[in-house]
Scaffold this motif. Structure first.
Motif, PDB file in Angstrom:
ATOM      1  N   PHE A  90      49.585  47.416  29.401  1.00 52.95           N
ATOM      2  CA  PHE A  90      48.572  48.232  30.078  1.00 52.95           C
ATOM      3  C   PHE A  90      47.701  47.349  30.972  1.00 52.95           C
ATOM      4  O   PHE A  90      47.398  47.693  32.114  1.00 52.95           O
ATOM      5  N   ALA A  91      47.292  46.192  30.437  1.00 54.71           N
ATOM      6  CA  ALA A  91      46.447  45.269  31.198  1.00 54.71           C
ATOM      7  C   ALA A  91      47.203  44.697  32.391  1.00 54.71           C
ATOM      8  O   ALA A  91      46.650  44.572  33.500  1.00 54.71           O
ATOM      9  N   LEU A  92      48.477  44.344  32.192  1.00 51.56           N
ATOM     10  CA  LEU A  92      49.280  43.780  33.276  1.00 51.56           C
ATOM     11  C   LEU A  92      49.487  44.801  34.386  1.00 51.56           C
ATOM     12  O   LEU A  92      49.388  44.473  35.581  1.00 51.56           O
ATOM     13  N   TYR A  93      49.774  46.038  34.015  1.00 46.49           N
ATOM     14  CA  TYR A  93      49.975  47.115  34.988  1.00 46.49           C
ATOM     15  C   TYR A  93      48.716  47.339  35.815  1.00 46.49           C
ATOM     16  O   TYR A  93      48.768  47.438  37.049  1.00 46.49           O
ATOM     17  N   SER A  94      47.577  47.395  35.140  1.00 46.39           N
ATOM     18  CA  SER A  94      46.307  47.615  35.832  1.00 46.39           C
ATOM     19  C   SER A  94      45.988  46.451  36.765  1.00 46.39           C
ATOM     20  O   SER A  94      45.645  46.640  37.934  1.00 46.39           O
ATOM     21  N   TRP A  95      46.101  45.224  36.255  1.00 44.55           N
ATOM     22  CA  TRP A  95      45.819  44.037  37.066  1.00 44.55           C
ATOM     23  C   TRP A  95      46.786  43.934  38.244  1.00 44.55           C
ATOM     24  O   TRP A  95      46.385  43.651  39.380  1.00 44.55           O
ATOM     25  N   GLY A  96      48.080  44.162  37.981  1.00 47.19           N
ATOM     26  CA  GLY A  96      49.089  44.009  39.018  1.00 47.19           C
ATOM     27  C   GLY A  96      48.910  44.979  40.169  1.00 47.19           C
ATOM     28  O   GLY A  96      49.073  44.617  41.339  1.00 47.19           O
ATOM     29  N   ASN A  97      48.551  46.209  39.870  1.00 48.97           N
ATOM     30  CA  ASN A  97      48.350  47.187  40.946  1.00 48.97           C
ATOM     31  C   ASN A  97      47.120  46.862  41.783  1.00 48.97           C
ATOM     32  O   ASN A  97      47.126  47.066  42.999  1.00 48.97           O
TER      33      ASN A  97
END
Length: 357
Positions: free
Chosen positions: A310-317
């Motif tokens: 969830f954190a990676l998805y949010s940061w990556g976008n």
């Protein structure tokens, strides 16, 4: 002033009375999806505490809202319950920090009850393995009776399927060792004609126990989805990345610092591309390496790594920006791929805004 968080088809808003604290509503069906109740600290309801803070922070890209709430008991040592909601489109992560007051200790703590109204045709559970590398799979729970689940061990995930379609998913945060609690722990799922109620007594020491004065932290998430929705088909600008984590960084736990650093490096390298980035990753896993949690002195602490995605998805976008987006795809055989959380990761992020109710 009363604020609410709004998505394309839902809203998250403080409850209008003292029977609950927050509500999540489905705007398309004009129905309530979830009602947050009150926690109980040392047998006293959080409803008796005073709200000292409720702040809304909206990300500049409109993909996330952070709500920070603080409730203080106005008596005794003035114990505190801090709660943080990270609200994204069809995903809410909750962190609860319990801080005992002066001269006090947490002898008893019951997490806020969650009431999920509606008629459900199926309730399934993913039980958390007691060892690293254990399998994660769905199994049905019986619906013939008022008690659907009753155990000291917390579930990893509860998946509820509505009779009219759609799903609601509740999962614990990555730190399983925290959610195991202490003392006479009990996790309950109760069914009634109105819906489902979740109850978790996470700390319950006997009167004879000597209790250390210390803070506690608990994490969980809620994800929801309508009927099955596919993902956008790739176009000529779509970039597919399928890293071999064991080969590159000798670990496949997404919470391992080396893995976190490596995956973020891969995403940064795509900032100049014009299309979507599809990151194809290995399955979610259960791990016991305490070093991944920056607690090497403990040697072993059982955790899992879904919330790191969830954190990676949010940061990556946010990192890609400029009309580009990141999608995270789990293996075809993964139980999480078609759950609401997996569908959230495998789609373009939706907008989340704050407005006055």
């Amino acid at each position: 002033m009363k604020l609410e968080v709004l998505g394309a088809s839902w809203k998250f808003v403080p409850a209008s009375d003292r029977t609950g604290s927050w509500q999540l509503r489905d705007l398309r069906r004009n129905e309530t999806l979830a009602v947050w109740g009150w926690a109980r600290l040392n047998k006293v309801s959080e409803a008796d505490a005073l709200n000292e803070k409720c702040r809304f922070h909206e990300k500049i890209d409109g993909s996330e809202v952070l709500i920070e709430s603080q409730n203080i008991y106005p008596f005794g040592g003035e114990s505190v319950i801090d709660r943080t909601f990270t609200v994204r489109d069809k995903l809410i992560e909750v962190r609860v920090d319990v801080k005992p007051g002066r001269g006090e200790a947490v002898r008893s703590f019951a997490l806020e009850e969650l009431f999920l109204p509606g008629e459900f045709e199926k309730i399934e559970v993913i039980r958390f393995p007691e060892t690293a590398g254990g399998s994660l799979h769905l199994e049905p729970l019986p619906l013939d009776g008022n008690i659907v689940y009753d155990a000291a061990a917390p579930w990893a995930v509860l998946l509820l399927t509505y009779a009219g379609g759609g799903q609601l998913e509740l999962g614990i945060g990555g730190d399983y060792w925290r959610m195991k609690g202490a003392g006479a722990v009990r996790n309950l799922v109760e069914k009634s004609a109105e819906g489902i109620t979740l109850k978790s007594q996470l700390v319950d020491w006997s009167a004879e126990e000597v209790v250390e004065r210390r803070p506690w932290r608990f994490n969980y998430y809620l994800a929801w989805a309508g009927g099955f929705a596919g993902t956008l088909p790739p176009d000529k600008d779509t970039v597919f990345i399928q890293p071999d984590l064991l080969k590159e960084v000798r670990s496949s736990c997404f919470r391992a610092p080396a893995v976190r650093k490596y995956l973020r490096k891969l995403i940064r390298q795509q900032q100049e591309n014009s299309g979507r980035v599809v990151l194809q990753l290995p399955d979610v896993e259960v791990c016991a390496d305490a070093g991944h949690l920056e607690r090497p002195g403990k040697k072993e602490l059982l955790h899992w790594d879904l919330d790191e995605l969830f954190a990676l998805y949010s940061w990556g976008n946010r990192q890609l920006g400029g009309g580009r987006s990141l999608q995270i795809v789990l293996p075809e055989k993964s139980v999480f791929r078609k759950l609401p959380c997996g569908r959230y990761l495998n789609n373009v992020p939706g907008e989340v805004t704050v407005r006055e109710a």
